[in-house]
Design an enzyme around this catalytic site. Sequence first.
Site, PDB file in Angstrom:
ATOM      1  N   GLY A 252      75.418   3.166  53.711  1.00  0.00           N
ATOM      2  CA  GLY A 252      76.605   2.694  53.022  1.00  0.00           C
ATOM      3  C   GLY A 252      77.643   3.774  52.799  1.00  0.00           C
ATOM      4  N   ASP A 253      77.241   4.903  52.184  1.00  0.00           N
ATOM      5  CA  ASP A 253      78.199   5.977  51.897  1.00  0.00           C
ATOM      6  C   ASP A 253      77.701   7.315  52.438  1.00  0.00           C
ATOM      7  OD1 ASP A 253      76.071   6.343  50.207  1.00  0.00           O
ATOM      8  OD2 ASP A 253      77.243   6.415  48.358  1.00  0.00           O
ATOM      9  N   GLU A 254      76.820   7.276  53.430  1.00  0.00           N
ATOM     10  CA  GLU A 254      76.265   8.498  54.010  1.00  0.00           C
ATOM     11  C   GLU A 254      76.792   8.677  55.432  1.00  0.00           C
ATOM     12  OE1 GLU A 254      72.047   8.323  53.838  1.00  0.00           O
ATOM     13  OE2 GLU A 254      71.973   8.114  51.658  1.00  0.00           O
TER      14      GLU A 254
END
Length: 319
Positions: A252-254
């Site tokens: 997701g946010d990596e």
Amino acid sequence: MPGSVVVAGRRYPAMTVATVLLNLIAVAMLSLTLLTWRPDNNPRSALVALIVTAVAGLVWTLARGALLEQRDVAVMVALAFGALAALTWGTERELAAFANGSSVPMLSVFAVWFLAIGLARVIAYVGTAVWGLAIASHADETLLVPAVTVAVQVVVATEVLGRLRARLDQLARTDELTGALNRRGAHALVTQQLTRRARLGTPLTVLALDVDDLRAVNNRDGHPAGDAMLRAIVDHLRSGLRPGDEVGRLGGDEFLVVLPGADHGVGDVVARRLAEGAPASWSVGVAEARADDDPAALLARADARMYERKQARRGLDQA
């Protein structure tokens, strides 16, 4: 999209397994032809030479294993096309001459699936043309239509399968939201670069990035705003990288930034430069590949350093 194959509980690159099978089939078919040889068939000396060549290709493939490269396979496929042309030119039987061409479409499909499409086209079309010249050397008009049929099959198989492979590669390796590499594509790239490092000794560094504000943006402004931020992050990362560097979205946010040819010092410089003017804040971990690294070990080390930075930043914020 070669992928990998599990054999006897172990995972091997699909290209290596397929090349082993290709050489085994060549040895078996040539040996059978030699055992049933007759004076007006393919030249016996050529058959023996080709069997030796196929065995050498098999040994080389087994010795290289996971380190087998596309250029190795390209040489083997090109030699196979040359062998078919040599056998076709040397035989006195028109039926045997045409039968040799039955392997031409198969070799073309093999090349398209495992080699870069441009290289595969060159090998398939040049190899088919050389075989066609060998057919023409028999000056038998009855072979003309079957030979043209084989050539058409090669063109159709090469172009259709090439486009299909390109599309499947894109779908399998690309994150739909941002256009960056997805987890599978990023891991495949790291594996490829580690193999290159093992062969050439060139450095390889990766950056593991974890975005700080995605959840807050999603909660405050909605998921479309979060999606827009992720796309902006990828655009920003790409704008600050060299040709050949790649960006992957692992979750997701990596994110993962792969820097071929860069050592740890260069990775630190790139990490600081990318943070300037970024559309969001993030924590970053830098890791340079070691001689004994596999993709999991390299990425785990980058992740660990990234989380160290994140914890340190949280400590400063709380202080």
